[in-house]
Design a protein around this motif. Structure first.
Motif, short mmCIF file in Angstrom:
data_model
loop_
_atom_site.label_atom_id
_atom_site.label_comp_id
_atom_site.label_asym_id
_atom_site.label_seq_id
_atom_site.Cartn_x
_atom_site.Cartn_y
_atom_site.Cartn_z
N LEU A 56 0.83 -1.21 0.00
CA LEU A 56 0.00 0.00 0.00
C LEU A 56 0.87 1.26 0.00
O LEU A 56 0.56 2.24 0.67
CB LEU A 56 -0.96 -0.01 1.19
CG LEU A 56 -1.96 -1.17 1.22
CD1 LEU A 56 -2.79 -1.13 2.49
CD2 LEU A 56 -2.87 -1.15 0.00
N ALA A 57 1.95 1.19 -0.76
CA ALA A 57 2.85 2.33 -0.92
C ALA A 57 3.40 2.85 0.41
O ALA A 57 3.86 3.98 0.51
CB ALA A 57 2.17 3.46 -1.71
N GLY A 58 3.32 2.00 1.43
CA GLY A 58 3.82 2.42 2.74
C GLY A 58 2.76 3.05 3.62
O GLY A 58 3.06 3.63 4.66
N LEU A 59 1.51 2.94 3.20
CA LEU A 59 0.41 3.60 3.94
C LEU A 59 -0.57 2.62 4.56
O LEU A 59 -1.69 2.98 4.91
CB LEU A 59 -0.33 4.55 2.99
CG LEU A 59 0.54 5.68 2.43
CD1 LEU A 59 -0.27 6.52 1.43
CD2 LEU A 59 1.06 6.57 3.54
#
Lengths: 354, 354, 354, 354
Positions: free
Chosen positions: A286-289
């Motif tokens: 999650l793209a780091g999210l």
């Protein structure tokens, strides 16, 4: 005494060695049962470097032969185990609870994997005698009612496997997936069950391991040779994913699958020993999210850990005897390595008796 | 009303839009101050996809214009903020504390980044009026003593930055490194200071940011354009490494540097939004045996979070005013985007007033 | 509709009441099964004050009859439960994870026991219909495979009992003592087992309860009418004491015994509802130097909690059916109160069906 | 050597004693600075029993005179401190993180307050020389830049005071009340500040202590001799109560006040040494339904703890020098006891130099 010694890559042989001297904080153990670990096979193959001439092995069951002059609270003749990891107890790492990264004697008190000494930085357990350092921190008496084989998984396999569930902070009602059902994965499955997970999904492809996975507590077993495990786990969880995914193999494929089935906010608890750089795919991350946690664990050691694990066995919460599939005499350890390294004959763990 | 609308990649324009209707659980806010976030620039550049025609922005300060029929506990005319993340409060994700991954209305109650709605899945804050969903969960009254600009960093920048230190579980006496000192990294530095870290090492290369980093609490500032930051941090920590490494940029290079300076057993707390797969190098990862934790955080939202952050400001624990370097009227938001997206003139954050 | 109404101390009667109107966030449930709690007996006896005319009961199983206009994600006709505690989800208390102390509508967002509404501050579940507030936070669909009686313990008994083990942070290998084996104590015993305790010591004196305690997971059952429970537990633990002591009665005697068997550094997890000041004896409290934790828990509620508890049942980790010892029709609830309040005929819990 | 010896109640005298022999795990310290603790006054008055002839004191700063034969990693002549609590590092208590309840040598590995040895079960620090047991666990080198007096509060006062905030799990934005502003309460105030509390309310009545409380980080100081502290704290918190209440005196009155100002779900962190049974009043305890936590802490020890506390000083996060109000030579320690025990002349802590 006889000892299994690393000579060079692809060569571990049984040879003679001097019985070690006992320092003030040490204890000398007469080994009564030991076993071979997957890590030992990495050493055998030259994938993990150790000094030539080192005695291999880190899973001892034995009897106290001799106590160091400063060791108190034990008696010679007592049956004991020691963990694969033998922390000092007094380093800065130990004093903040990070015993496996023990850096006793270093300037800072931390050393990567510093708690792992047997068969790594000092002589190990595949021998007639074993010198246990910091004996008061590490020797755990075996309850009379338990046999050697009953506690043989405690020093490494159970401790590591359980830590997969513990570091994952499994809670009552969690959905947990465990990737790979070798001895450690099987104990991770058992650990998740012990901590209250209500849906446990075990992944493997070897029928005998899949069968034992059910006995260890898995609710579902996914055969990755027949279905895509990510799809199947998403189907089983109705699209939700899992609260905790435990990686117990040490490969990119299983690490990545663990991440792909993880729900937002979930924990990937990694036990595997990797042999190459890992890739974290952007989408499942999650793209780091995603409020994800990725946590790695090195086998917890020390006598209190061993005491608790033996209590699990003694209270019949878990029976690890199905994991011991073959038995050898120490004299035949080379044959045992041959069987175990090649994973023949459905071997899970071997018991070696000097 | 006027609103900054995403038209197509590289085009956000100020246009007219209808003032939204107010549902029973909503509140309509007249926006008095807002700002532009790095994420908005990703949207502008087409790197993060949103629907065409969507109003951008997720950092509102305003006044309650109209309350939904079922909303209690507020009065029209009250000054309020809402977080960038507006959780429902009632999904399964929220009920287990994972508010940012709110999946209200989904079958399972979890949705990746589901709590981020403003300027992502619903109209955002760069407008004259803003509809706040689940108002009772999200509206936080502003103490009278605080100006709009004083609380402008609370909805996203402070909340995200602080969460870097919080997810890292910074403790009294910790050594913390913070990679990148943009607005979020600066607040991560401040958060680490607030939680008791005693050695804080900030990494950047822009002189003005490095200067503010010191005011925010950094003990050391490392200029990565002049020295290798990994080597320098290892030197500063006398070879020990850091307890917590905070990544606040979203690049492979900073992620990897954060891992390389981490002591065994330490935590890498990642705040960055990544745009490609990440690689975990085997060596610093200790082959998966380092008892490391890698944790990612999406900005915590909800009125209780906002209340606490405003308390930090009100009690003079932190002054975020140095972060607001430029001011624009909403009419000039296109110029503001131009300045901010190109990072001209030492811009950190802009204040936009309708 | 018919409803069990508190008239005055020692008088709860079945009477007619208007079916309530459904507000936008509410749901009307047709109750299919409910039960009587020990707390209801306190109300009956006038020991816990509620408004005259209030419908009693907080453990509903039912079918959705009507949904409020703003409620989404459910369908009429769906089988559901709601917890005894019905938090709003949006108060400051809820937003920091303290749902049972929900202060929705208050200035600060905290209210002592504010999450307990059914049969306390609003009409309860011992009726043909029940109005559930904040329905999206509280309604948990029942899996098809589970009967009403199978989930009847989830709203209060299991949730409270399990929280005794959870607040005690029971770990693998812990020794746990549970004082009193009424329905909640039995579920605390089961919870300790589910979380990995390896020695569980249950204390009671009623033979039938002691028998069920073993089925719920107790390793030892101590009959306090025959031996001193403190001495016996110290004997069973070989002088060490317990890691976690759970109090499930609400008396000085059990609270104190729990403290007396606690090892230094252990946790006393208290579930009981006390009716007088408690005394902490200086000696077992180690003058305040024992690193002890005393924690109290009010029944966790909300749909995610209910979902998890029903999963425990659905996955066969626990069978609470032995707890339902008697069945009554709602028409006969006065007789049910008579039986239950006087603890006749070995009653543990009654099932009431309208 | 000269040593302050407990002769009988109300009589501690300076006398001659043999310099102790150094065992293999010990270190002999030449004491350069020490101090008197409130606990020593309890001993003096006969309220806490110790053996006659014991040397008193548990707060040493000194220089290594001689190292035991098995001690590695230190050099003679090195400046060091040791904590008031000197855990072994190897007991079961230590291995599960409960160092202060160290039961080295016992069957179970736990002993109530077992980590407290100096001036309790072995000779203490108010002497020219001090024997430190388990030296590798306990000796912490002093950074060159710090003077004796700068680190004199680390062994007990700071460690205990900070633990009040740490055990209370103070978070960013918390409201914290600290009851009593003696040396430990002042350090609890400082600890709450260091951990991010945004409203800190200190309670005392002595003007000089109230003044220092502000310098240590208190936002409000309540004089209990002028106002009812419970009412005043409820007023200051607008009726909400505090998230964490720290008790730093050891009396029923302060313990009870701490509970009365605690919000539902809050934590009462108790540091005081009590001298009689405590009473928990039913109302503020919410009959056991308030989700309250009461936690007690004994001073954390060990070299890692000391290292961290000295880092707090070295990084200028806290200056404890205002706590040292008087200085004496060891020869005059009887006068120092007289001053300190009678709390004359605004004394907070005394520095004693042999």
């Amino acid at each position: 005494m006889k000892a299994a010694i690393f000579v060079e890559p692809n060569r571990i042989v049984l040879d003679d060695k001097k019985i070690p001297d006992v320092g003030p904080l040490d204890a000398l153990i007469r080994v009564t049962t030991t076993t071979i670990c997957g890590t030992d096979v990495h050493i055998l193959k030259g994938e993990y470097p150790v000094a030539r001439g080192l005695t291999i092995g880190h899973e001892p069951v034995g009897v106290i032969e001799k106590l160091g002059s400063a060791v108190q609270g034990y008696t010679e003749g007592q049956r004991v185990i020691a963990g694969a990891i033998t922390p000092s107890g007094y380093s800065n790492a130990c004093l903040c609870g990070c015993h496996s990264q023990d850096g006793a004697g270093t300037r800072h008190g931390f050393r990567p994997m510093g708690g792992w000494r047997f068969g790594n930085t000092i002589d190990g357990a595949q021998a007639e005698y074993l010198l246990v350092p910091d004996a008061m921190t590490n020797l755990a008496p075996i309850p009379d009612a338990l046999s050697d084989e009953q506690v043989l998984m405690c020093p490494d396999i159970m401790s590591t496997g359980f830590s997969g569930a513990e570091s994952g902070k499994v809670r009552i009602g969690d959905v947990v997936a465990v990737f790979a059902q070798g001895p450690i994965g099987l104990c991770a499955t058992a650990g998740a069950r012990l901590m209250g997970a209500t849906t446990i999904i075990a992944v493997d492809s070897i029928p005998s391991r899949m069968e034992i996975a059910k006995r260890m507590g898995a609710d579902h077993v996914v055969d990755f040779s027949k279905v895509d495990p990510v799809e199947e786990i998403m189907r089983l969880t109705d699209g939700r994913g899992v609260d905790v995914a435990i990686e117990a193999l040490g490969r990119q494929q299983t690490f990545e699958a663990a991440l792909r089935v993880l729900r937002p906010g979930g924990t990937l608890s990694s036990l595997g020993v990797y042999s190459e750089d890992l890739s974290i795919p952007l989408g499942p991350f999650l793209a780091g999210l995603g409020d994800h946690t990725i946590v790695t664990s090195l086998c917890p050691g020390g006598k209190e850990r061993m005491r608790r694990l033996m209590d699990v066995i003694a209270s019949s919460r878990l029976d690890t005897s199905p994991l011991v599939t073959h038995r050898f005499r120490l004299d035949d350890i080379e044959a045992a390595y041959d069987l175990f390294a090649n994973q023949r004959d459905g071997v899970l763990k071997v018991a070696i008796t000097p």
